[in-house]
Design a protein around this motif. Structure first.
Motif, PDB file in Angstrom:
ATOM      1  N   ASP B 122      38.378  31.280  41.819  1.00  0.00           N
ATOM      2  CA  ASP B 122      37.339  31.856  42.652  1.00  0.00           C
ATOM      3  C   ASP B 122      37.492  33.581  42.500  1.00  0.00           C
ATOM      4  O   ASP B 122      36.300  34.255  42.297  1.00  0.00           O
ATOM      5  CB  ASP B 122      37.762  31.794  44.119  1.00  0.00           C
ATOM      6  CG  ASP B 122      37.075  30.385  44.515  1.00  0.00           C
ATOM      7  OD1 ASP B 122      36.507  29.768  43.826  1.00  0.00           O
ATOM      8  OD2 ASP B 122      37.136  30.006  45.705  1.00  0.00           O
ATOM      9  N   ARG B 123      38.607  34.118  42.313  1.00  0.00           N
ATOM     10  CA  ARG B 123      38.772  35.631  42.250  1.00  0.00           C
ATOM     11  C   ARG B 123      38.433  35.942  41.140  1.00  0.00           C
ATOM     12  O   ARG B 123      37.581  36.909  40.751  1.00  0.00           O
ATOM     13  CB  ARG B 123      40.495  35.742  42.507  1.00  0.00           C
ATOM     14  CG  ARG B 123      40.525  37.578  42.608  1.00  0.00           C
ATOM     15  CD  ARG B 123      40.313  37.905  44.091  1.00  0.00           C
ATOM     16  NE  ARG B 123      41.082  37.357  45.394  1.00  0.00           N
ATOM     17  CZ  ARG B 123      42.024  38.030  45.766  1.00  0.00           C
ATOM     18  NH1 ARG B 123      42.143  39.320  45.551  1.00  0.00           N
ATOM     19  NH2 ARG B 123      42.561  37.214  46.499  1.00  0.00           N
ATOM     20  N   LYS B 126      34.400  36.005  40.738  1.00  0.00           N
ATOM     21  CA  LYS B 126      33.775  37.429  41.451  1.00  0.00           C
ATOM     22  C   LYS B 126      33.888  38.513  40.500  1.00  0.00           C
ATOM     23  O   LYS B 126      33.148  39.494  40.828  1.00  0.00           O
ATOM     24  CB  LYS B 126      34.534  37.677  42.829  1.00  0.00           C
ATOM     25  CG  LYS B 126      34.330  36.643  43.937  1.00  0.00           C
ATOM     26  CD  LYS B 126      34.819  36.911  45.188  1.00  0.00           C
ATOM     27  CE  LYS B 126      34.880  35.669  46.151  1.00  0.00           C
ATOM     28  NZ  LYS B 126      35.791  35.207  47.148  1.00  0.00           N
TER      29      LYS B 126
END
Lengths: 383, 383
Positions: B122-123, B126
């Motif tokens: 997820d990180r 982004k």
């Protein structure tokens, strides 16, 4: 490889059997009481050799690591430093300073000579704004066999507040060094020289003034962080895992140093140097350094015209199992260097001089066998 | 101190007699042909253990030095990095990054758990501008006895160009690690863990992509400069004096590793872990890490209610000469850690479990003597 070698390098130096046995001890917990006891004993022993009441920090590293610690902890990026260089290791200090962002001013003296304190004093006097934060000096220049006069160089700073930072990696223990009496802020030493233990440790002494500078220093450091080392030392530990064999070896070597006595050790090194120089001269070879500045740790000898220094070295090694060092950078293949520091005794020097005579003969150089040995014997008998 | 100790730390680990003898060899010239031969042999041996065709650099330092090299060579001041931390050594990686001027983004997972690859993915997603230059991950977290799933975490990066930099100081050699097959750019290992040699060396593997980053990196480095190391390696040397005893010891340990075989070594470590966990559980104690993420190198055990972990540790040491590690930071005095990596065999574990039962009894904890030992025996007999 034949294990019986005459290792006459300016480091690593021969390791005494009792120290080799000291290396080969079982591991211990570096966070436990056994380590605390060892660490305290070693730190006290080192302070005696450094002749200081200052803190002495132990790093698991080569001597170059101690030099890096002596830069990264005291100099912030953009700060001005003055490096006094008389050879390869002075140049290395300057290069480390540059890498860590210092504005490096460098005074170079010809390789084979010592630093002139008057030149340093002049440069210091011109710094009326006191912008120079530290002066870096080599005590014993391993690449040329020249020893600087530290007390004179220190005095050249007068009242200037710059830190006086000394690389004595190959000096300490082989020649006089008085950290406190000479007012040396930071002194770097290494394990594989006169401490007679294998490479793997560096030692850095830190004065009160140097601690103050370290607290304000903004340079990047974690491994070399002396503040972390001081904090851990309070509980008898190091910030990360220490090189245990070198430390248990050091315990043995400090016992040997105490037993022989520092003044006797220094006298012995002086005698070994005098024997080497007399012997080599009697063979008709030239020495790089003048007598007044000649090192008691290592002697640089010029190869005779027409013979490459590295040919003499390979003959020494292949025929007689004698290992000496070569020249570095501008002196490559022009000189060879005989190390005579640490666990070296007078008869070792006689044997090596005899091997050198034979090697020179093999290389086609006219030499009277025994003449160099005899000159060295005369010095030994007179002492 | 009694020399016969059961040293069950997650490092330093016990050193086999043949390696101790390997340490205690005479010094050699680190600029000579004997060293070149040794250096070449060691580098090839290390590459086999790292399971890589990448270069492997050897530093004379603690494992922390290898971590510093893995930061200083690849990250320039101001660059963004992502550090995945599951304990003390993940925090250390983040701290080194900060000290070297990186903009550190950190993902913390609770101590005792492994990193969640989905959170990392997820990180990474982004970061559409691809500002993250490197992701730092701990393979085996020594402070908690938890092993991260490296292939999963690596895959979480997808096509993101960040370097994947791994601290496997306590992992490599005690558990599966495939530098090339798992596409790990930089892997750091240390000597005093499964390599069975004393502290004093760190090893850093460097991929093609990582070399490219190093060439562009502006961070301050001299001692850790891998470009200098590569240049010297071409002539079979190191930029400065290497820690010779650890290297001659490493030659012996690599022979042992080859003789036992890496797959067998990994199986043995798994068995030792299973024995420890079964034994400790049979005593009614709780384990910090869940089975699925439990380390084959070190096991963290929670002290039972009402008894301090350090009291159990001091009883083990003083009564039975068994040395285990304590908890770090937030786990201080709450856990003790049994190291079972390197030169540790099944009977050592049985002896230590027996000592632990007796120590618990001495500390007032209700325990059936022999019950933990028996659980471990059953695993050994079934294997």
């Amino acid at each position: 490889m034949e294990e019986k070698q005459y290792l006459l390098l300016p480091g690593p130096t021969p390791v005494p059997p009792v120290v080799l046995r000291g290396l080969a001890k079982p591991m211990i917990n570096h966070r436990g009481p056994e380590f605390k006891e060892l660490f305290t004993e070693l730190t006290e022993g080192l302070k005696e050799v450094f002749r200081t009441e200052n803190d002495v920090i132990i790093f698991p590293s080569a001597g170059t690591g101690g030099m890096e610690a002596a830069v990264a902890n005291f100099i912030s990026p953009g700060e001005k430093v003055l490096v006094v260089s008389i050879g390869n290791f002075g140049d290395r200090f300057a290069e480390i300073c540059r890498r860590f962002g210092a504005a490096v001013d460098k005074i170079d003296f010809p390789w084979g000579t010592a630093a002139d304190a008057d030149v340093l004093a002049d440069r210091i006097k011109k710094d009326t704004k006191e912008e120079i934060k530290a002066v870096f000096v080599t005590h014993n220049e391993t690449s040329t066999g020249v020893t600087n006069d530290l007390p004179k160089l220190r005095k050249a700073l007068g009242d200037h507040p710059a830190l006086f930072i000394v690389d004595s990696v190959s000096g300490l223990g082989a020649m006089e060094l008085e950290t406190d009496a000479w007012n040396l802020d930071v002194v770097v030493a290494g394990s594989q020289k006169s401490f007679m233990i294998p490479p793997g440790l560096s030692f850095v002494s830190v004065s009160k003034r140097a601690w103050d500078a370290a607290e304000k220093c903004t340079n990047a450091r974690y491994y070399w962080d002396i503040m972390a080392a001081r904090k851990y030392a309070e509980k008898g530990q190091t910030p990360y895992t220490p090189a245990l064999p070198q430390l248990t070896g050091l315990a043995e070597s400090i016992k040997m140093i105490k037993s022989e006595g520092l003044p006797n050790i220094i006298t012995r090194h002086r005698r070994l140097r005098d024997m080497v120089r007399a012997g080599v001269r009697a063979m008709g070879l030239e020495l790089l350094a003048a007598d007044e500045v000649s090192s008691t740790a290592v002697t640089a000898v010029l190869a005779p015209p027409g013979i490459e220094a590295d040919t003499i070295r390979s003959t020494l090694r292949e025929r007689f199992n004698v290992v000496v060092a070569g020249g570095q950078n501008q002196l490559k293949n022009k000189i060879f260097r005989i190390g005579h520091l640490g666990y070296v005794r007078e008869l070792d020097i006689l044997a090596v001089l005899a091997a050198l005579e034979m090697s020179l003969a093999v290389c086609g150089y006219q030499v009277n066998l025994g003449q160099g040995v005899r000159a060295a014997q005369e010095i030994l008998l007179k002492s």
